[in-house]
Design an enzyme around this catalytic site. Structure first.
Site, PDB file in Angstrom:
ATOM      1  N   ASN A 106       0.831  -1.195   0.000  1.00  0.00           N
ATOM      2  CA  ASN A 106       0.000   0.000   0.000  1.00  0.00           C
ATOM      3  C   ASN A 106       0.866   1.245   0.000  1.00  0.00           C
ATOM      4  O   ASN A 106       1.965   1.262   0.542  1.00  0.00           O
ATOM      5  CB  ASN A 106      -0.965   0.005   1.190  1.00  0.00           C
ATOM      6  CG  ASN A 106      -0.349   0.587   2.446  1.00  0.00           C
ATOM      7  OD1 ASN A 106      -0.305   1.815   2.617  1.00  0.00           O
ATOM      8  ND2 ASN A 106       0.159  -0.265   3.320  1.00  0.00           N
ATOM      9  N   GLY A 122      -0.334   7.107   1.571  1.00  0.00           N
ATOM     10  CA  GLY A 122       0.211   8.456   1.714  1.00  0.00           C
ATOM     11  C   GLY A 122      -0.426   9.237   2.844  1.00  0.00           C
ATOM     12  O   GLY A 122      -0.528  10.464   2.774  1.00  0.00           O
ATOM     13  N   CYS A 124       8.380   7.994   8.472  1.00  0.00           N
ATOM     14  CA  CYS A 124       8.004   9.044   7.519  1.00  0.00           C
ATOM     15  C   CYS A 124       9.261   9.724   6.999  1.00  0.00           C
ATOM     16  O   CYS A 124      10.257   9.808   7.699  1.00  0.00           O
ATOM     17  CB  CYS A 124       7.173  10.124   8.189  1.00  0.00           C
ATOM     18  SG  CYS A 124       5.831   9.514   9.157  1.00  0.00           S
ATOM     19  N   ASN A 143       6.498  -1.920  11.338  1.00  0.00           N
ATOM     20  CA  ASN A 143       5.810  -1.199  10.283  1.00  0.00           C
ATOM     21  C   ASN A 143       6.006  -1.998   8.981  1.00  0.00           C
ATOM     22  O   ASN A 143       6.643  -3.048   8.985  1.00  0.00           O
ATOM     23  CB  ASN A 143       6.386   0.219  10.164  1.00  0.00           C
ATOM     24  CG  ASN A 143       5.351   1.220   9.658  1.00  0.00           C
ATOM     25  OD1 ASN A 143       4.547   0.887   8.796  1.00  0.00           O
ATOM     26  ND2 ASN A 143       5.379   2.419  10.175  1.00  0.00           N
ATOM     27  N   THR A 144       5.471  -1.497   7.868  1.00  0.00           N
ATOM     28  CA  THR A 144       5.578  -2.258   6.623  1.00  0.00           C
ATOM     29  C   THR A 144       7.001  -2.239   6.065  1.00  0.00           C
ATOM     30  O   THR A 144       7.790  -1.338   6.347  1.00  0.00           O
ATOM     31  CB  THR A 144       4.633  -1.683   5.556  1.00  0.00           C
ATOM     32  OG1 THR A 144       4.923  -0.294   5.397  1.00  0.00           O
ATOM     33  CG2 THR A 144       3.181  -1.850   5.954  1.00  0.00           C
ATOM     34  N   GLY A 198       1.080  -8.201   5.637  1.00  0.00           N
ATOM     35  CA  GLY A 198       0.443  -9.499   5.476  1.00  0.00           C
ATOM     36  C   GLY A 198       1.377 -10.630   5.863  1.00  0.00           C
ATOM     37  O   GLY A 198       2.518 -10.406   6.273  1.00  0.00           O
TER      38      GLY A 198
END
Lengths: 285, 300
Positions: free
Chosen positions: B69, B72, B130, B192-193, B217
């Site tokens: 994903n 944003g 970020c 986090n991803t 996932g």
């Protein structure tokens, strides 16, 4: 509206090819079928495990409330739809839905113009049925890359719709997008309905009433439809396609740009749509 | 039935199964399926100082046993969160962990200052994954010194438990964990991803409008488990583990690796009732295995 009534298995009744690489899947789920309206969609789990991972959104291509059945029409285009094409009757299929807001069926008695490109024809089928049940004159403009990819034409005709087709390769109907015969129809003054008073019997309830237009298809196609509607002053509703995560409005995966009085804002195709007014959708690029 | 209550950095939770930030919004959509009070806590959608429109679509892509994903950080901004979302979440009985993101250290500090006046907030989770616009877009969470500075600046105003969410896109996650622990983090959440990419071979271009995105996932579960395990051995802080959890057994793996609680992210997208299902499944597993409390699971 937007209440999720179902996240449980539906029974697959039939799954068959109806055009080149395009399948129709009928599923029994009385609760969903009773509640669903044209333009809504379901999120379907293509795997019981985690691969493929995401649920796939499919618009409802048939709604049989009395029979407790719905129909999905899908094109085999990747792993998920490839798996689906092999499913047989009797399988339990996990659906989430009905989701999103359907088409707004305004009370005005004028004729309805339905414009579908490719798989965008699917949500127009239950819409055409419902409009005809309300005795509205319905004009369908159906387009696809080639004739073998067009589906649902006999259903539209059985409902009593006037149907014109277009194919990009010229294998059937007008050579080009469905916006080609649509533009000619508009330029001719909406014969049979809309502004001109028609004589072909399709004007029941039509007469000189303003037409309303409903369209679904890829973004460039919708851009062309929206342009014609702007030129001819026709109110239009566009059903948007977008990649989705959750389908219920939580993940923000499908936010698109929408024009409002306060400027351009983001709205979720799954929750605020998938149907938007033509003037509000930003379809650039 | 085994006791599922956990105490985490001073936070009392009825169960250790949390909703991860990002996939769960502010709980309004999932509230149509089950009560917002059901998860141990809701880690709210990440907020920034100003409202943010996020990226163009496509924002979502399929990945093997997972997804990418690049939303944003589309969000209504911290003020709207305080005014509109937090009061609603609290009215529903949810335990609410705000998730905050900034583009500069100053922005993080200002968001936490505003949140310090927010009534009923249970904790703050700081997203340090970020880009730092003051440092050429380098991600805060990849530099121990900058991660520590963000933590210290948020800590100045934060009167509730402070959780720092760690990025896996680093060589040594324990170095970041130690740096933020030294500046007063009360707990850590990870992972986090993972930064990833998908390419459409027909169109010969990236699937995502922003080219790259965060992988989540089951695909990332082994990485997440390894990082929780490493971090639990390196710092003496409670850990909220996350990354590909789809079952009670998955959650137990994270407890064994050293997590005190877990969060469910992408799983919510494919199985909308997954949080209540895992809470129930965890209770059953503990009963079957003869544990009186989830806190009795001993880390490896």
């Amino acid at each position: 509206m937007n209440d999720i009534s179902l996240a449980k298995p539906a029974l697959l009744i039939s799954n068959r090819q109806i055009a080149d690489g395009i399948y129709a899947m009928d599923l029994q789920e009385p609760g969903l079928a009773a509640e669903a309206r044209p333009g809504q969609f379901v999120m379907l789990a293509v795997s019981e495990g985690a691969d493929p991972f995401l649920r796939r959104p499919f618009s409802l291509a048939g709604i049989d409330g009395d029979g407790g059945k719905i129909r999905l029409i899908y094109q085999v285009s990747g792993r998920g739809t490839g798996l689906m094409a092999a499913w047989e009757a009797g399988k339990q299929v996990s659906l989430l839905g009905p989701l999103g807001n359907g088409f707004a069926l305004d009370a005005q008695p004028g004729p309805a113009i339905l414009v579908g490109g490719g798989m965008g024809l699917a949500p127009l089928l239950p819409l055409a049925k419902e409009l005809r049940e309300r005795d509205r004159a319905v004009y369908v403009f159906a387009g696809a890359r080639s004739l073998g990819l067009l589906f649902g034409l006999s259903d539209f005709r059985a409902y009593g719709c006037m149907v014109q087709i277009a194919t990009e390769d010229g294998s059937g109907g007008a050579a080009g997008f469905a916006t080609l015969p649509l533009g000619q129809y508009m330029q001719a003054g909406f014969p049979g309905g809309g502004r001109a008073s028609g004589t072909d019997g399709m004007t029941r309830g039509g007469g000189s009433q303003a037409p309303s237009l409903y369209a679904c298809g890829p973004a460039p196609f919708l851009r062309a439809v929206a342009g014609l509607c702007r030129d001819y002053g026709v109110e239009a509703q566009l059903s948007m396609e977008e990649r989705m995560g959750c389908g219920i409005g939580a993940c923000m995966g499908c936010s698109v740009q929408i024009r409002t009085a306060e400027g351009i804002v983001r709205k979720r195709v799954c929750y605020d749509g998938p149907v938007f007014r033509a003037g509000e959708v930003v379809l650039d690029g | 039935m085994a006791d599922l209550r956990v105490r985490l950095a001073g936070l009392d939770l009825p169960n250790p199964i949390l909703a991860a930030s990002g996939v769960y919004g502010f709980g309004r959509e999932f509230a149509k399926l089950y009560p917002p009070s059901a998860p141990g806590a809701i880690m709210a959608k990440g907020v920034t100082l100003e409202p943010s429109a996020g990226n163009l679509t496509p924002r979502i892509a399929e990945a093997p046993a997972g997804m990418l994903n690049s939303i944003g950080l589309e969000n209504p901004g911290v003020d709207a969160f305080i005014r509109r979302e937090l009061p609603w979440m609290k009215s529903q009985g949810a335990r609410v962990i705000a998730n905050i993101s900034g583009h500069s250290v100053g922005e993080y500090e200002e968001i936490s200052r505003r949140l310090s006046e927010a009534e009923g907030l249970d904790a703050i989770e700081v997203n340090i994954s970020c880009p730092n616009l003051d440092h050429g877009g380098l991600v805060f969470g990849t530099d121990p010194a900058i991660a520590a500075e963000v933590t210290a600046r948020v800590r100045k105003h934060c009167h509730v438990p402070l959780i720092v969410k760690l990025s896996p896109n680093v060589t040594d996650i324990t170095a970041i964990a130690k740096a933020v622990a030294a500046e007063g983090a009360d707990a850590l959440s990870l992972i986090n991803t993972l930064l990833g990419m998908a390419i459409d071979v027909k169109a010969r271009k990236p699937v995502l409008a922003r080219q790259v995105g965060g992988l989540s996932g089951p695909a990332i579960k082994p990485v997440a488990l390894r990082m929780v395990w490493e971090t639990a051995r390196a710092v003496d802080l409670p850990i909220i583990g996350m990354g590909g959890i789809l079952s009670a057994e998955d959650a137990v793996e994270f407890f064994l690796a050293g997590a005190h609680a877990v969060a469910i992210g992408s799983g919510n997208l494919i199985r909308p009732y997954i949080i209540p299902e895992i809470i129930e499944g965890l209770g059953r597993w503990l009963d079957q295995e003869g544990y009186a409390s989830v806190n009795d699971i001993r880390r490896l």
